[in-house]
Design a protein around this motif. Structure first.
Motif, PDB file in Angstrom:
ATOM      1  N   MET A   1      11.427   8.609 -31.252  1.00  0.00           N
ATOM      2  CA  MET A   1       9.982   8.693 -31.230  1.00  0.00           C
ATOM      3  C   MET A   1       9.447   8.270 -32.591  1.00  0.00           C
ATOM      4  SD  MET A   1       7.201   9.727 -29.428  1.00  0.00           S
ATOM      5  CE  MET A   1       8.009  10.532 -28.079  1.00  0.00           C
ATOM      6  N   LYS A   2       8.368   7.524 -32.579  1.00  0.00           N
ATOM      7  CA  LYS A   2       7.726   7.024 -33.791  1.00  0.00           C
ATOM      8  C   LYS A   2       6.265   7.459 -33.816  1.00  0.00           C
ATOM      9  CE  LYS A   2      11.290   4.432 -34.886  1.00  0.00           C
ATOM     10  NZ  LYS A   2      12.070   4.616 -36.085  1.00  0.00           N
ATOM     11  N   LEU A   3       5.751   7.653 -35.022  1.00  0.00           N
ATOM     12  CA  LEU A   3       4.326   7.871 -35.217  1.00  0.00           C
ATOM     13  C   LEU A   3       3.745   6.552 -35.705  1.00  0.00           C
ATOM     14  CD1 LEU A   3       1.701   9.459 -35.481  1.00  0.00           C
ATOM     15  CD2 LEU A   3       2.493  10.226 -37.743  1.00  0.00           C
ATOM     16  N   LEU A   4       2.821   6.039 -34.961  1.00  0.00           N
ATOM     17  CA  LEU A   4       2.192   4.760 -35.252  1.00  0.00           C
ATOM     18  C   LEU A   4       0.811   5.010 -35.831  1.00  0.00           C
ATOM     19  CD1 LEU A   4       2.008   1.641 -34.835  1.00  0.00           C
ATOM     20  CD2 LEU A   4       1.115   2.160 -32.573  1.00  0.00           C
ATOM     21  N   ILE A   5       0.517   4.396 -36.979  1.00  0.00           N
ATOM     22  CA  ILE A   5      -0.802   4.502 -37.597  1.00  0.00           C
ATOM     23  C   ILE A   5      -1.307   3.091 -37.857  1.00  0.00           C
ATOM     24  CG2 ILE A   5      -2.130   5.348 -39.573  1.00  0.00           C
ATOM     25  CD1 ILE A   5       0.100   7.468 -39.954  1.00  0.00           C
ATOM     26  N   ILE A   6      -2.532   2.826 -37.422  1.00  0.00           N
ATOM     27  CA  ILE A   6      -3.145   1.510 -37.603  1.00  0.00           C
ATOM     28  C   ILE A   6      -4.505   1.709 -38.237  1.00  0.00           C
ATOM     29  CG2 ILE A   6      -3.995  -0.565 -36.437  1.00  0.00           C
ATOM     30  CD1 ILE A   6      -2.195   0.261 -34.037  1.00  0.00           C
ATOM     31  N   THR A   7      -4.795   0.921 -39.264  1.00  0.00           N
ATOM     32  CA  THR A   7      -6.147   0.901 -39.822  1.00  0.00           C
ATOM     33  C   THR A   7      -6.677  -0.526 -39.733  1.00  0.00           C
ATOM     34  OG1 THR A   7      -5.375   0.568 -42.097  1.00  0.00           O
ATOM     35  CG2 THR A   7      -5.763   2.840 -41.388  1.00  0.00           C
ATOM     36  N   ALA A   8      -7.974  -0.631 -39.490  1.00  0.00           N
ATOM     37  CA  ALA A   8      -8.618  -1.935 -39.360  1.00  0.00           C
ATOM     38  C   ALA A   8     -10.121  -1.763 -39.517  1.00  0.00           C
ATOM     39  CB  ALA A   8      -8.302  -2.557 -38.008  1.00  0.00           C
ATOM     40  N   ILE A   9     -10.791  -2.844 -39.856  1.00  0.00           N
ATOM     41  CA  ILE A   9     -12.250  -2.800 -39.910  1.00  0.00           C
ATOM     42  C   ILE A   9     -12.792  -2.708 -38.486  1.00  0.00           C
ATOM     43  CG2 ILE A   9     -12.457  -3.967 -42.137  1.00  0.00           C
ATOM     44  CD1 ILE A   9     -13.059  -6.569 -40.610  1.00  0.00           C
ATOM     45  N   ASN A  10     -14.004  -2.185 -38.357  1.00  0.00           N
ATOM     46  CA  ASN A  10     -14.612  -1.989 -37.027  1.00  0.00           C
ATOM     47  C   ASN A  10     -14.643  -3.260 -36.187  1.00  0.00           C
ATOM     48  OD1 ASN A  10     -15.047   0.681 -37.515  1.00  0.00           O
ATOM     49  ND2 ASN A  10     -17.264   0.543 -37.649  1.00  0.00           N
ATOM     50  N   GLN A  84      -5.898 -14.918 -39.003  1.00  0.00           N
ATOM     51  CA  GLN A  84      -7.178 -14.534 -39.613  1.00  0.00           C
ATOM     52  C   GLN A  84      -7.496 -15.377 -40.839  1.00  0.00           C
ATOM     53  OE1 GLN A  84      -9.319 -12.397 -38.053  1.00  0.00           O
ATOM     54  NE2 GLN A  84      -7.669 -12.744 -36.595  1.00  0.00           N
ATOM     55  N   LYS A  85      -8.734 -15.781 -40.935  1.00  0.00           N
ATOM     56  CA  LYS A  85      -9.192 -16.541 -42.088  1.00  0.00           C
ATOM     57  C   LYS A  85      -9.843 -15.617 -43.127  1.00  0.00           C
ATOM     58  CE  LYS A  85      -9.894 -20.908 -39.640  1.00  0.00           C
ATOM     59  NZ  LYS A  85      -8.814 -20.704 -38.745  1.00  0.00           N
ATOM     60  N   THR A  86     -10.050 -14.361 -42.771  1.00  0.00           N
ATOM     61  CA  THR A  86     -10.639 -13.395 -43.689  1.00  0.00           C
ATOM     62  C   THR A  86      -9.533 -12.668 -44.443  1.00  0.00           C
ATOM     63  OG1 THR A  86     -10.608 -11.594 -42.087  1.00  0.00           O
ATOM     64  CG2 THR A  86     -12.563 -12.997 -42.112  1.00  0.00           C
ATOM     65  N   LYS A  87      -9.913 -11.976 -45.519  1.00  0.00           N
ATOM     66  CA  LYS A  87      -8.939 -11.181 -46.269  1.00  0.00           C
ATOM     67  C   LYS A  87      -8.559  -9.907 -45.527  1.00  0.00           C
ATOM     68  CE  LYS A  87      -9.764 -12.602 -50.996  1.00  0.00           C
ATOM     69  NZ  LYS A  87     -10.012 -12.150 -52.364  1.00  0.00           N
ATOM     70  N   SER A  88      -9.433  -9.451 -44.651  1.00  0.00           N
ATOM     71  CA  SER A  88      -9.184  -8.210 -43.931  1.00  0.00           C
ATOM     72  C   SER A  88      -8.120  -8.425 -42.857  1.00  0.00           C
ATOM     73  CB  SER A  88     -10.477  -7.707 -43.300  1.00  0.00           C
ATOM     74  OG  SER A  88     -10.282  -6.405 -42.825  1.00  0.00           O
ATOM     75  N   LYS A  89      -7.233  -7.468 -42.732  1.00  0.00           N
ATOM     76  CA  LYS A  89      -6.129  -7.540 -41.770  1.00  0.00           C
ATOM     77  C   LYS A  89      -6.020  -6.228 -41.007  1.00  0.00           C
ATOM     78  CE  LYS A  89      -4.681 -11.424 -43.694  1.00  0.00           C
ATOM     79  NZ  LYS A  89      -5.138 -12.659 -43.186  1.00  0.00           N
ATOM     80  N   ILE A  90      -5.226  -6.245 -39.967  1.00  0.00           N
ATOM     81  CA  ILE A  90      -4.829  -5.014 -39.285  1.00  0.00           C
ATOM     82  C   ILE A  90      -3.618  -4.483 -40.044  1.00  0.00           C
ATOM     83  CG2 ILE A  90      -3.836  -4.060 -37.176  1.00  0.00           C
ATOM     84  CD1 ILE A  90      -5.401  -6.186 -35.620  1.00  0.00           C
ATOM     85  N   HIS A  91      -3.698  -3.223 -40.464  1.00  0.00           N
ATOM     86  CA  HIS A  91      -2.601  -2.602 -41.213  1.00  0.00           C
ATOM     87  C   HIS A  91      -1.865  -1.628 -40.292  1.00  0.00           C
ATOM     88  CE1 HIS A  91      -4.194  -4.250 -44.946  1.00  0.00           C
ATOM     89  NE2 HIS A  91      -5.381  -3.952 -44.452  1.00  0.00           N
ATOM     90  N   VAL A  92      -0.546  -1.771 -40.219  1.00  0.00           N
ATOM     91  CA  VAL A  92       0.270  -0.961 -39.320  1.00  0.00           C
ATOM     92  C   VAL A  92       1.337  -0.224 -40.120  1.00  0.00           C
ATOM     93  CG1 VAL A  92       1.836  -0.996 -37.341  1.00  0.00           C
ATOM     94  CG2 VAL A  92      -0.057  -2.630 -37.461  1.00  0.00           C
ATOM     95  N   VAL A  93       1.492   1.065 -39.832  1.00  0.00           N
ATOM     96  CA  VAL A  93       2.557   1.875 -40.411  1.00  0.00           C
ATOM     97  C   VAL A  93       3.289   2.553 -39.264  1.00  0.00           C
ATOM     98  CG1 VAL A  93       3.087   3.849 -41.900  1.00  0.00           C
ATOM     99  CG2 VAL A  93       1.236   2.305 -42.509  1.00  0.00           C
ATOM    100  N   ILE A  94       4.607   2.514 -39.320  1.00  0.00           N
ATOM    101  CA  ILE A  94       5.421   3.170 -38.301  1.00  0.00           C
ATOM    102  C   ILE A  94       6.327   4.164 -39.019  1.00  0.00           C
ATOM    103  CG2 ILE A  94       7.149   2.850 -36.493  1.00  0.00           C
ATOM    104  CD1 ILE A  94       6.059  -0.071 -36.250  1.00  0.00           C
ATOM    105  N   LEU A  95       6.220   5.436 -38.634  1.00  0.00           N
ATOM    106  CA  LEU A  95       6.994   6.505 -39.273  1.00  0.00           C
ATOM    107  C   LEU A  95       7.954   7.141 -38.279  1.00  0.00           C
ATOM    108  CD1 LEU A  95       3.966   8.201 -41.041  1.00  0.00           C
ATOM    109  CD2 LEU A  95       5.634   6.680 -42.097  1.00  0.00           C
ATOM    110  N   ASN A  96       9.130   7.511 -38.753  1.00  0.00           N
ATOM    111  CA  ASN A  96      10.084   8.240 -37.908  1.00  0.00           C
ATOM    112  C   ASN A  96       9.595   9.670 -37.706  1.00  0.00           C
ATOM    113  OD1 ASN A  96      12.043   6.198 -37.554  1.00  0.00           O
ATOM    114  ND2 ASN A  96      12.866   6.620 -39.592  1.00  0.00           N
TER     115      ASN A  96
END
Length: 101
Positions: A1-10, A84-96
């Motif tokens: 099982m993994k904990l998935l965390i994603i941050t992104a602009i609206n 993406q042509k912008t500096k903003s990206k989707i950020h993904v973290v996967i934790l055990n």
């Protein structure tokens, strides 16, 4: 099982939801958050913003998922970011996850 965390602009909300669905992750939570960036260390020429302290309207998604699904999501997020042509990206973290009930 993994904990998935994603941050992104609206602006990326629909894209993140599509990536989650495409990865087979159909159960998740998300919340509004404020992104913050301190630009005081940047030179004036590279700082596009009028102020030194910048906030952005962002989202944080989180879910518990199987490794196979989180691996797929990581792949799809990287593919999205590469286009993406912008500096903003989707950020993904996967934790055990060691334990859960």
């Amino acid at each position: 099982m993994k904990l998935l965390i994603i941050t992104a602009i609206n602006v990326f909300e629909k894209d993140v939801k599509k990536i989650l669905k495409k990865s087979g992750i159909n159960t998740f939570s998300y919340t509004d958050i404020k992104g913050f960036r301190d630009s005081t260390e940047e030179s004036v020429g590279s700082n596009w913003f009028a102020s030194e302290m910048n906030e952005s309207e962002s989202l944080m998604f989180y879910s518990f998922a199987d490794k196979e699904k989180t691996d797929l999501l990581f792949k799809y997020a990287n593919e999205f970011n590469e286009t993406q042509k912008t500096k903003s990206k989707i950020h993904v973290v996967i934790l055990n996850v060691e334990k859960s009930n």
